[in-house]
Write a protein that holds these residues in place. Sequence first.
Motif, mmCIF file in Angstrom:
data_model
loop_
_atom_site.group_PDB
_atom_site.id
_atom_site.type_symbol
_atom_site.label_atom_id
_atom_site.label_comp_id
_atom_site.label_asym_id
_atom_site.label_seq_id
_atom_site.Cartn_x
_atom_site.Cartn_y
_atom_site.Cartn_z
ATOM 1 N N MET A 29 2.068 -16.984 3.155
ATOM 2 C CA MET A 29 0.838 -16.228 3.370
ATOM 3 C C MET A 29 1.177 -14.768 3.628
ATOM 4 O O MET A 29 1.925 -14.454 4.560
ATOM 5 N N ALA A 30 0.667 -13.885 2.826
ATOM 6 C CA ALA A 30 0.960 -12.458 2.977
ATOM 7 C C ALA A 30 0.247 -11.902 4.202
ATOM 8 O O ALA A 30 -0.978 -12.014 4.332
ATOM 9 N N VAL A 31 1.026 -11.318 5.107
ATOM 10 C CA VAL A 31 0.455 -10.675 6.292
ATOM 11 C C VAL A 31 1.104 -9.312 6.486
ATOM 12 O O VAL A 31 2.202 -9.057 5.985
ATOM 13 N N ASN A 32 0.423 -8.440 7.230
ATOM 14 C CA ASN A 32 0.978 -7.116 7.488
ATOM 15 C C ASN A 32 1.895 -7.148 8.715
ATOM 16 O O ASN A 32 2.224 -8.215 9.233
ATOM 17 N N GLU A 33 2.272 -5.971 9.185
ATOM 18 C CA GLU A 33 3.191 -5.898 10.331
ATOM 19 C C GLU A 33 2.556 -6.402 11.621
ATOM 20 O O GLU A 33 3.240 -6.608 12.628
#
Length: 410
Positions: free
Chosen positions: A258-262
Amino acid sequence: MPKTCIIIGGSHTAAQLAPSLRQEGWEGKIIIISNESIPPYHRPPLSKDFLSGKKTAHELFIRPQEFYESSNIDLKLETTVKSIDRSNKILKLENDETLSYDKLAICTGARVRKITIPGAQLEGVQYLRTIDDVNDIKSKINKSKNIVIVGGGYIGLETAAMLHKMQLNVTVLEMAPRILARIAAPALSDFYTRIHEEQGVTIKTDVTVSALIGTESVSKVICEDGQSFDADLVIIGVGVTPNIELANEAGLEIMNGMAVNEHCQTIDPDIVSAGDCANYFNPFFQKHLRLESVANANEQAKTAAATICGKNKIYNTAPWFWSDQYDLKLQIVGLNQGYDEVVLRGNPNRGRSFAAFYLKEGTLIAADCINRPQEFMVAKKLINQQLSLPSKLLADESVTPKELLKTIQA
């Protein structure tokens, strides 16, 4: 009405995220949904102390059951989420029950990668990921003499070490030219090959398993080159796959996880993800990474909890890992991808202790330290502060780790 945060998955990530939410000031409901039958537990001991019987299932619990009750955390065990309705913020469970959420944390982890060769469904073909997996293995060990482990990664090697200690004949089959080929320099592969063979474990590389033979239960492993190995028990350790199906069906961005940010936030501002299933943007390396480690799961969980509570916190340090085999404690820091130089401190060809420092254009980017805790601390400091020392200094054992630290501070 009090707000509700639901955590899907009952792993290390959930066990850290829930209490971190309380620490960050979340006063509403917290629900952990897990498809397992017991509270979140430590996975690293599964292939070691739990397999050997030194620890019970209860001793593996990350936090006692009473903790969740006293922290007002609702632990729903043996429960599976069927779908996520993001528009209405509703989860549908397998039993058709629905739950509403204000904030959602998807911490579904990863599952073992299964093989599809002939005989893969025979009795005695096992995987090692959950406590149930290990219970199945333990139930068969007393009737087994010859064990074959398919896969020469850390899980396979840790399991081999423990099973050999239990007086079993163990063979490790690895399709790459060397064990640990994807994740370590040749020096480390050669070291562990030597150690395992000295202990009595058979290591075979450049072999591809083509079939498993047996009537009702497995009795033999056949390789493409014609080699065969007797086996009363076969343990498959060929990696894991992130559990992203729920997120994918809900329309979240998928990118090897799952793409997540910082901030561990998905494209939906009310949904975070952390742990083995999350591919997060790491400011330290300036790229997306999906890491499979307890330390990473815990740190991401803390970041995700802060994000849910509206706080600005990022996970911005070099990752670290560990592996225990026999009397060897391997501590790893950083990522050795793209290294152009390996500096050895100590001799991997003899003894049971050395460190390998990975450099890229003269800068330290990773280190593997076997029974070298002080060198590990030096490497951790160097990498996190993005500093470096001359190769000759790193290799010179007449310069103590304390002196190396003084050099950094100076």
